[in-house]
Design an enzyme around this catalytic site. Structure first.
Site, mmCIF file in Angstrom:
data_model
loop_
_atom_site.group_PDB
_atom_site.id
_atom_site.type_symbol
_atom_site.label_atom_id
_atom_site.label_comp_id
_atom_site.label_asym_id
_atom_site.label_seq_id
_atom_site.Cartn_x
_atom_site.Cartn_y
_atom_site.Cartn_z
ATOM 1 N N LYS A 116 2.970 4.495 -7.948
ATOM 2 C CA LYS A 116 1.621 3.960 -7.829
ATOM 3 C C LYS A 116 0.607 5.082 -7.704
ATOM 4 O O LYS A 116 -0.386 5.131 -8.437
ATOM 5 C CB LYS A 116 1.510 3.027 -6.614
ATOM 6 C CG LYS A 116 0.140 2.382 -6.479
ATOM 7 C CD LYS A 116 0.002 1.585 -5.204
ATOM 8 C CE LYS A 116 -0.310 2.488 -4.039
ATOM 9 N NZ LYS A 116 -0.695 1.738 -2.816
ATOM 10 N N ASP A 126 -0.705 -2.187 -6.941
ATOM 11 C CA ASP A 126 -0.897 -2.263 -5.497
ATOM 12 C C ASP A 126 -0.778 -3.717 -5.063
ATOM 13 O O ASP A 126 -0.393 -4.582 -5.853
ATOM 14 C CB ASP A 126 -2.244 -1.650 -5.093
ATOM 15 C CG ASP A 126 -3.442 -2.470 -5.566
ATOM 16 O OD1 ASP A 126 -3.261 -3.495 -6.269
ATOM 17 O OD2 ASP A 126 -4.580 -2.091 -5.229
#
Length: 301
Positions: free
Chosen positions: A172, A190
């Protein structure tokens, strides 16, 4: 964006010329669907669809979000890849606003990887305490800074394989840095992104890497970075976790989860956040075309 080291984080999409808004300004917001139409098309009346139909609907949602948020951008303040990397690590388990309020003092004290690698842990901990988990984050930041100093000449690498080797950096974080500091397309999964793509039935996966892979198969690579921003923007402003503002959502006719939140238009509008609700955004230094107000500095209100 393009070659490694090119920092143009605010130029990833067509910009709006509007300077202020209190309500959604996209085409979809100007022509909301009638309530009866929404009820018939979405929510409890949603019917199973083929993969082709889902892909077409997903791409239409992306187009609608592009019109609604032509100013979508990273909501972390940064001036170079190192600052974005540090800010993204700090953003775990806290808001981008709190990170943005914390990083000015941090970067004033440690402007380079070399400076941060040599930091006294206890001193850094006090600077980043407002972001939470400050001891673990301090260890990661000092570790990744030392790795940048020792292995990459003090520069942030522009490859996924290199970034994920740094302490505290996963896919991420790596995709945030690649997409917004180096122009390398990536999907950032997320909590907001994962929640919305499951609500929209683009995927049923829970594991972030599996979500990333399934969403990547739906959209052209050129859309990945901006898709991430648009979905996160929508999740923060309208499609909230606990009480989505369904009645104020321009993409309600395309949403299988319509009705999970407030459907009354007037009540739903009161749930809008940030620039959509006439409130400050999360950045202290937003892009010039951001239609909302800058966030206040730490302790300013």
């Amino acid at each position: 964006m393009g070659e490694q080291g090119a920092i143009r984080p605010e130029k990833a999409t067509k910009r709006s010329t509007r300077k202020s808004v209190e309500r959604p300004v996209g085409k979809s917001a100007r022509k909301p669907a009638a309530k009866a139409t929404v009820k018939a098309a979405a929510g409890a009346g949603w019917k199973p669809e083929s993969r082709l139909a889902m892909v077409r609907r997903a791409r239409k949602i992306n187009r609608e979000l592009a019109e609604l948020y032509p100013y979508a951008h990273p909501e972390l303040d940064f001036r170079n890849p190192f600052e974005l990397l540090v800010a993204t690590v700090l953003s775990a388990q806290t808001t981008d606003l709190r990170v943005n309020q914390t990083t000015p003092a941090l970067f004033a004290a440690y402007p380079t990887p070399e400076d941060m690698a040599a930091a006294v842990p206890e001193e850094m901990e006090e600077l980043i305490r407002p972001t939470g988990f400050f001891r673990a984050k301090t260890k990661s930041l000092i570790g990744l800074s030392a790795a940048l100093r020792d292995n990459y000449g003090g520069e942030v690498p522009g490859r996924l394989a290199d970034l994920v080797k740094l302490p505290g950096v996963g896919r991420k974080t790596a995709n945030v840095v690649l997409g917004n500091a180096f122009g390398v397309p990536g999907i950032t999964v997320d909590t907001h992104f994962g929640r919305l793509v499951r609500r929209w039935k683009w995927t049923e996966q829970e594991d972030p890497e599996k979500v990333e892979a399934e969403i990547a198969a739906i959209f052209p690579k050129s859309e990945w970075t901006m898709l991430s921003h648009r979905v996160v923007f929508h999740g923060r402003r309208i499609c909230h976790a606990r009480k989505p503002a369904c009645g104020a959502c321009p993409i309600a006719p395309l949403c299988p989860a319509y009705g999970e939140g407030e459907t009354d238009p007037e009540k739903a509008r009161k749930l809008l956040k940030y620039e959509m609700g006439g409130q400050p955004g999360q950045r202290l230094s937003p892009p010039a075309d951001y239609p909302g107000r800058p966030a206040p500095a730490l302790g300013a209100g």
